[in-house]
Design a protein around this motif. Sequence first.
Motif, PDB file in Angstrom:
ATOM      1  N   ARG A  63       0.851  -1.204   0.000  1.00 31.85           N
ATOM      2  CA  ARG A  63       0.000   0.000   0.000  1.00 31.85           C
ATOM      3  C   ARG A  63       0.884   1.251   0.000  1.00 31.85           C
ATOM      4  O   ARG A  63       2.049   1.194   0.333  1.00 31.85           O
ATOM      5  CB  ARG A  63      -0.905   0.024   1.223  1.00 31.85           C
ATOM      6  N   VAL A  64       0.265   2.362  -0.361  1.00 31.55           N
ATOM      7  CA  VAL A  64       0.950   3.655  -0.273  1.00 31.55           C
ATOM      8  C   VAL A  64       0.186   4.547   0.691  1.00 31.55           C
ATOM      9  O   VAL A  64      -1.028   4.410   0.858  1.00 31.55           O
ATOM     10  CB  VAL A  64       1.092   4.359  -1.642  1.00 31.55           C
ATOM     11  N   GLY A  65       0.899   5.449   1.314  1.00 35.60           N
ATOM     12  CA  GLY A  65       0.288   6.344   2.287  1.00 35.60           C
ATOM     13  C   GLY A  65      -0.476   7.476   1.632  1.00 35.60           C
ATOM     14  O   GLY A  65      -0.534   7.595   0.400  1.00 35.60           O
ATOM     15  N   LYS A  66      -1.047   8.299   2.472  1.00 33.86           N
ATOM     16  CA  LYS A  66      -1.774   9.469   1.988  1.00 33.86           C
ATOM     17  C   LYS A  66      -0.804  10.427   1.306  1.00 33.86           C
ATOM     18  O   LYS A  66       0.370  10.478   1.650  1.00 33.86           O
ATOM     19  CB  LYS A  66      -2.454  10.176   3.162  1.00 33.86           C
ATOM     20  N   PRO A  67      -1.310  11.206   0.358  1.00 31.36           N
ATOM     21  CA  PRO A  67      -0.411  12.128  -0.350  1.00 31.36           C
ATOM     22  C   PRO A  67       0.111  13.213   0.587  1.00 31.36           C
ATOM     23  O   PRO A  67      -0.590  13.665   1.502  1.00 31.36           O
ATOM     24  CB  PRO A  67      -1.306  12.722  -1.441  1.00 31.36           C
ATOM     25  N   GLN A  68       1.344  13.606   0.328  1.00 31.33           N
ATOM     26  CA  GLN A  68       1.973  14.713   1.037  1.00 31.33           C
ATOM     27  C   GLN A  68       2.723  15.539   0.001  1.00 31.33           C
ATOM     28  O   GLN A  68       3.061  15.045  -1.072  1.00 31.33           O
ATOM     29  CB  GLN A  68       2.947  14.196   2.088  1.00 31.33           C
ATOM     30  N   TRP A  69       2.987  16.780   0.345  1.00 30.21           N
ATOM     31  CA  TRP A  69       3.663  17.686  -0.573  1.00 30.21           C
ATOM     32  C   TRP A  69       4.816  18.364   0.128  1.00 30.21           C
ATOM     33  O   TRP A  69       4.746  18.655   1.322  1.00 30.21           O
ATOM     34  CB  TRP A  69       2.688  18.753  -1.075  1.00 30.21           C
ATOM     35  N   LYS A  70       5.875  18.659  -0.631  1.00 35.44           N
ATOM     36  CA  LYS A  70       6.991  19.408  -0.071  1.00 35.44           C
ATOM     37  C   LYS A  70       6.516  20.824   0.252  1.00 35.44           C
ATOM     38  O   LYS A  70       5.993  21.531  -0.622  1.00 35.44           O
ATOM     39  CB  LYS A  70       8.155  19.470  -1.052  1.00 35.44           C
ATOM     40  N   ALA A  71       6.688  21.221   1.489  1.00 33.81           N
ATOM     41  CA  ALA A  71       6.226  22.533   1.939  1.00 33.81           C
ATOM     42  C   ALA A  71       6.808  23.644   1.070  1.00 33.81           C
ATOM     43  O   ALA A  71       6.079  24.562   0.655  1.00 33.81           O
ATOM     44  CB  ALA A  71       6.593  22.741   3.409  1.00 33.81           C
ATOM     45  N   GLN A  72       8.089  23.570   0.795  1.00 34.12           N
ATOM     46  CA  GLN A  72       8.735  24.626   0.019  1.00 34.12           C
ATOM     47  C   GLN A  72       8.134  24.747  -1.372  1.00 34.12           C
ATOM     48  O   GLN A  72       7.950  25.847  -1.883  1.00 34.12           O
ATOM     49  CB  GLN A  72      10.244  24.386  -0.066  1.00 34.12           C
ATOM     50  N   GLU A  73       7.788  23.622  -1.996  1.00 33.98           N
ATOM     51  CA  GLU A  73       7.182  23.662  -3.330  1.00 33.98           C
ATOM     52  C   GLU A  73       5.797  24.307  -3.279  1.00 33.98           C
ATOM     53  O   GLU A  73       5.428  25.059  -4.182  1.00 33.98           O
ATOM     54  CB  GLU A  73       7.092  22.261  -3.925  1.00 33.98           C
ATOM     55  N   VAL A  74       5.039  24.005  -2.235  1.00 35.94           N
ATOM     56  CA  VAL A  74       3.710  24.609  -2.081  1.00 35.94           C
ATOM     57  C   VAL A  74       3.849  26.122  -1.902  1.00 35.94           C
ATOM     58  O   VAL A  74       3.133  26.907  -2.534  1.00 35.94           O
ATOM     59  CB  VAL A  74       2.940  23.981  -0.901  1.00 35.94           C
ATOM     60  N   ILE A  75       4.766  26.526  -1.059  1.00 34.11           N
ATOM     61  CA  ILE A  75       4.981  27.956  -0.816  1.00 34.11           C
ATOM     62  C   ILE A  75       5.400  28.660  -2.107  1.00 34.11           C
ATOM     63  O   ILE A  75       4.891  29.738  -2.429  1.00 34.11           O
ATOM     64  CB  ILE A  75       6.021  28.163   0.301  1.00 34.11           C
TER      65      ILE A  75
END
Length: 90
Positions: A63-75
Amino acid sequence: MSEADLIERIADTLEKRAALSYRLWTIEMIATYLNRNADVVRQRIVSLPTFPKAIRLPAGDGRVGKPQWKAQEVIEWVESHKEGAGTRRG
């Protein structure tokens, strides 16, 4: 403020920025940052083609976990939408 105090503040700021570049954000964390509802972020924001790609870490048993994003990329994505920032990417 003394020169030593100023240098320490600059060093602290740089350290915090470096730590942020490695941090992963969840939908809920992005929603807090954007001052939006998590459902709105899930349905309308992260699905935009220009939004940074999600990271899904293995959760075990194939299985794979819930999606996460790099904070710096979001900013950086958010900053690209400042008025007068030139081309907007979505």
